[in-house]
Design an enzyme around this catalytic site. Sequence first.
Site, PDB file in Angstrom:
ATOM      1  N   ALA A  61     -24.489 -30.260  35.910  1.00  0.00           N
ATOM      2  CA  ALA A  61     -25.637 -29.740  35.290  1.00  0.00           C
ATOM      3  C   ALA A  61     -27.025 -30.375  35.629  1.00  0.00           C
ATOM      4  CB  ALA A  61     -25.475 -29.583  33.893  1.00  0.00           C
ATOM      5  N   LYS A  65     -30.907 -25.871  36.947  1.00  0.00           N
ATOM      6  CA  LYS A  65     -31.093 -25.568  35.396  1.00  0.00           C
ATOM      7  C   LYS A  65     -31.486 -24.034  34.989  1.00  0.00           C
ATOM      8  CE  LYS A  65     -33.950 -29.826  34.903  1.00  0.00           C
ATOM      9  NZ  LYS A  65     -33.284 -30.483  33.567  1.00  0.00           N
ATOM     10  N   ASN A 110     -34.863 -39.695  36.767  1.00  0.00           N
ATOM     11  CA  ASN A 110     -35.526 -38.596  36.349  1.00  0.00           C
ATOM     12  C   ASN A 110     -36.036 -38.851  34.852  1.00  0.00           C
ATOM     13  OD1 ASN A 110     -34.272 -36.543  34.465  1.00  0.00           O
ATOM     14  ND2 ASN A 110     -32.572 -37.324  35.468  1.00  0.00           N
ATOM     15  N   PHE A 112     -37.018 -35.812  33.169  1.00  0.00           N
ATOM     16  CA  PHE A 112     -37.708 -34.390  32.966  1.00  0.00           C
ATOM     17  C   PHE A 112     -37.992 -33.908  31.555  1.00  0.00           C
ATOM     18  CE2 PHE A 112     -35.135 -33.689  37.134  1.00  0.00           C
ATOM     19  CZ  PHE A 112     -36.324 -33.427  37.956  1.00  0.00           C
ATOM     20  N   GLY A 113     -36.909 -34.415  30.713  1.00  0.00           N
ATOM     21  CA  GLY A 113     -37.136 -33.965  29.255  1.00  0.00           C
ATOM     22  C   GLY A 113     -36.688 -32.342  29.139  1.00  0.00           C
ATOM     23  N   PHE A 114     -35.511 -32.178  29.624  1.00  0.00           N
ATOM     24  CA  PHE A 114     -34.840 -30.824  29.390  1.00  0.00           C
ATOM     25  C   PHE A 114     -35.759 -29.916  29.794  1.00  0.00           C
ATOM     26  CE2 PHE A 114     -31.529 -31.686  26.072  1.00  0.00           C
ATOM     27  CZ  PHE A 114     -30.602 -32.232  26.892  1.00  0.00           C
ATOM     28  N   SER A 172     -28.646 -37.208  27.319  1.00  0.00           N
ATOM     29  CA  SER A 172     -29.649 -37.278  27.899  1.00  0.00           C
ATOM     30  C   SER A 172     -30.598 -38.503  27.404  1.00  0.00           C
ATOM     31  CB  SER A 172     -30.507 -35.883  28.092  1.00  0.00           C
ATOM     32  OG  SER A 172     -31.840 -36.285  28.659  1.00  0.00           O
ATOM     33  N   ASN A 174     -33.750 -38.717  27.777  1.00  0.00           N
ATOM     34  CA  ASN A 174     -35.110 -38.386  28.118  1.00  0.00           C
ATOM     35  C   ASN A 174     -35.582 -37.322  26.979  1.00  0.00           C
ATOM     36  OD1 ASN A 174     -35.483 -39.467  30.879  1.00  0.00           O
ATOM     37  ND2 ASN A 174     -34.122 -38.056  31.624  1.00  0.00           N
ATOM     38  N   THR A 175     -34.862 -37.143  25.880  1.00  0.00           N
ATOM     39  CA  THR A 175     -35.128 -36.368  24.757  1.00  0.00           C
ATOM     40  C   THR A 175     -34.915 -37.463  23.701  1.00  0.00           C
ATOM     41  OG1 THR A 175     -34.295 -34.269  25.468  1.00  0.00           O
ATOM     42  CG2 THR A 175     -34.754 -34.653  23.054  1.00  0.00           C
ATOM     43  N   LYS A 213     -20.517 -34.109  26.617  1.00  0.00           N
ATOM     44  CA  LYS A 213     -21.092 -35.051  27.677  1.00  0.00           C
ATOM     45  C   LYS A 213     -21.764 -36.159  27.012  1.00  0.00           C
ATOM     46  CE  LYS A 213     -23.458 -35.161  32.136  1.00  0.00           C
ATOM     47  NZ  LYS A 213     -24.160 -34.182  33.274  1.00  0.00           N
ATOM     48  N   THR A 241     -20.060 -39.394  33.125  1.00  0.00           N
ATOM     49  CA  THR A 241     -20.892 -39.721  32.122  1.00  0.00           C
ATOM     50  C   THR A 241     -22.385 -39.307  32.839  1.00  0.00           C
ATOM     51  OG1 THR A 241     -21.782 -41.944  33.032  1.00  0.00           O
ATOM     52  CG2 THR A 241     -19.821 -41.915  31.481  1.00  0.00           C
ATOM     53  N   ASN A 242     -23.214 -39.005  32.000  1.00  0.00           N
ATOM     54  CA  ASN A 242     -24.472 -38.849  31.961  1.00  0.00           C
ATOM     55  C   ASN A 242     -25.391 -39.813  32.675  1.00  0.00           C
ATOM     56  OD1 ASN A 242     -27.355 -37.427  31.990  1.00  0.00           O
ATOM     57  ND2 ASN A 242     -26.685 -36.326  30.132  1.00  0.00           N
ATOM     58  N   THR A 243     -26.766 -39.938  32.896  1.00  0.00           N
ATOM     59  CA  THR A 243     -27.269 -41.108  33.584  1.00  0.00           C
ATOM     60  C   THR A 243     -27.738 -42.373  32.810  1.00  0.00           C
ATOM     61  OG1 THR A 243     -29.575 -40.223  32.609  1.00  0.00           O
ATOM     62  CG2 THR A 243     -28.741 -39.576  34.834  1.00  0.00           C
ATOM     63  N   GLY A 292     -22.181 -41.233  40.497  1.00  0.00           N
ATOM     64  CA  GLY A 292     -22.154 -41.932  41.916  1.00  0.00           C
ATOM     65  C   GLY A 292     -21.123 -41.413  42.892  1.00  0.00           C
ATOM     66  N   TYR A 313     -24.186 -34.414  42.027  1.00  0.00           N
ATOM     67  CA  TYR A 313     -25.449 -33.955  42.028  1.00  0.00           C
ATOM     68  C   TYR A 313     -26.600 -34.887  43.034  1.00  0.00           C
ATOM     69  CZ  TYR A 313     -30.179 -32.810  40.211  1.00  0.00           C
ATOM     70  OH  TYR A 313     -31.486 -32.335  40.047  1.00  0.00           O
TER      71      TYR A 313
END
Length: 362
Positions: A61, A65, A110, A112-114, A172, A174-175, A213, A241-243, A292, A313
């Site tokens: 993902a 998007k 990033n 981005f904030g969704f 995420s 970023n939220t 996730k 995992t996520n970032t 990675g 990604y």
Amino acid sequence: MRVLERLGLSALRCLDPEQAHWFALRALDAGLAGGAGPVTAPRLETEIAGIALPNPVGIAAGFDKNAVAVGAALRTGVGFTEIGAVTPRPQAGNPRPRLFRLTEDRAAINRFGFNNDGMERILANLTARPFDGVVGVNLGANKETEDKAEDYIAVLRRFHGHVRFATINVSSPNTERLRDLQGRAALSALLGRVVGIRDGLSGSKPRLPVFLKIAPDLDDAEIVDIAEVAMAQGIDAIVATNTTLARAGLRSAAGTEAGGLSGAPLFQRSTAVLSRLYALTGGSVPLIGVGGIATAEEAYAKIRAGASAVQLYTAMIYDGVSLGGRIAEGLDALLARDGYACVADAVGADHRDGEPGEPDET
């Protein structure tokens, strides 16, 4: 075709990273990347949560998007792809610049904030043109929504019957306060509500597997809680995992930017979390390894640590969209080398062959 891809990558690196991503998706959708479909071989065929995959290599993902290049992405050689994160209402996300290349580290940051076009437009994009392959949706929540579960449920309802799996994104960075949902009580309540709605969806449409996730920035007690809650609530798979918010060892000037770090520096930590989850669940909950991966050997390491499938990604920024197919081909050779008849036979092999290390505290 690889020569053209390398030339295209060189050109894209001259652009702002987010603008380059936009052009890359349009070029992919226009057919400039080529590809005839997933890399296939008997050893690569596998299954996760009842979903048959031609190979275990997927696109994570965040890459597409808004579902503008789904069919083309599935022709690059991968076995599946995931769109989103998708929120109920369109969301602009955080101010630009919000995507940064860390070339020296083969990484990206990033914040981005969704940002996305909202579930109605994204579903219209997804259904506008036919595609052949496995597509999932990453469920997101709008920033201003207090009850995040209601947003996850809204997107789940809207995409039910159009995708093969749905991933609850509570990781995420970023939220604001989203990662708070990974705590034991909050996560149990959230998953119970979402899974309950999923189970209540009626009609002739097949059951929709629900994935979770998680973040890499978890201590061992938090990983234990997540494993236990996921098993108790009947989650179909965990994406690990996520970032990360960690920044140790970075060389790039952009390494101090706020946001989630992805790419090569995440590999070791995300694999350690994956391995721990496999040990805790006894392999009873399928795992998808993310973080990675840039080579077949790294994908294989995730599988041996406990992943039934993997996702890419950030490495595609540096190696192109054909990377997934090339990794699948290399993975087939590694499985053959080690005498495995199929991917499933190699899943968790490190836990049988030795004692994998437990994750360090973050």
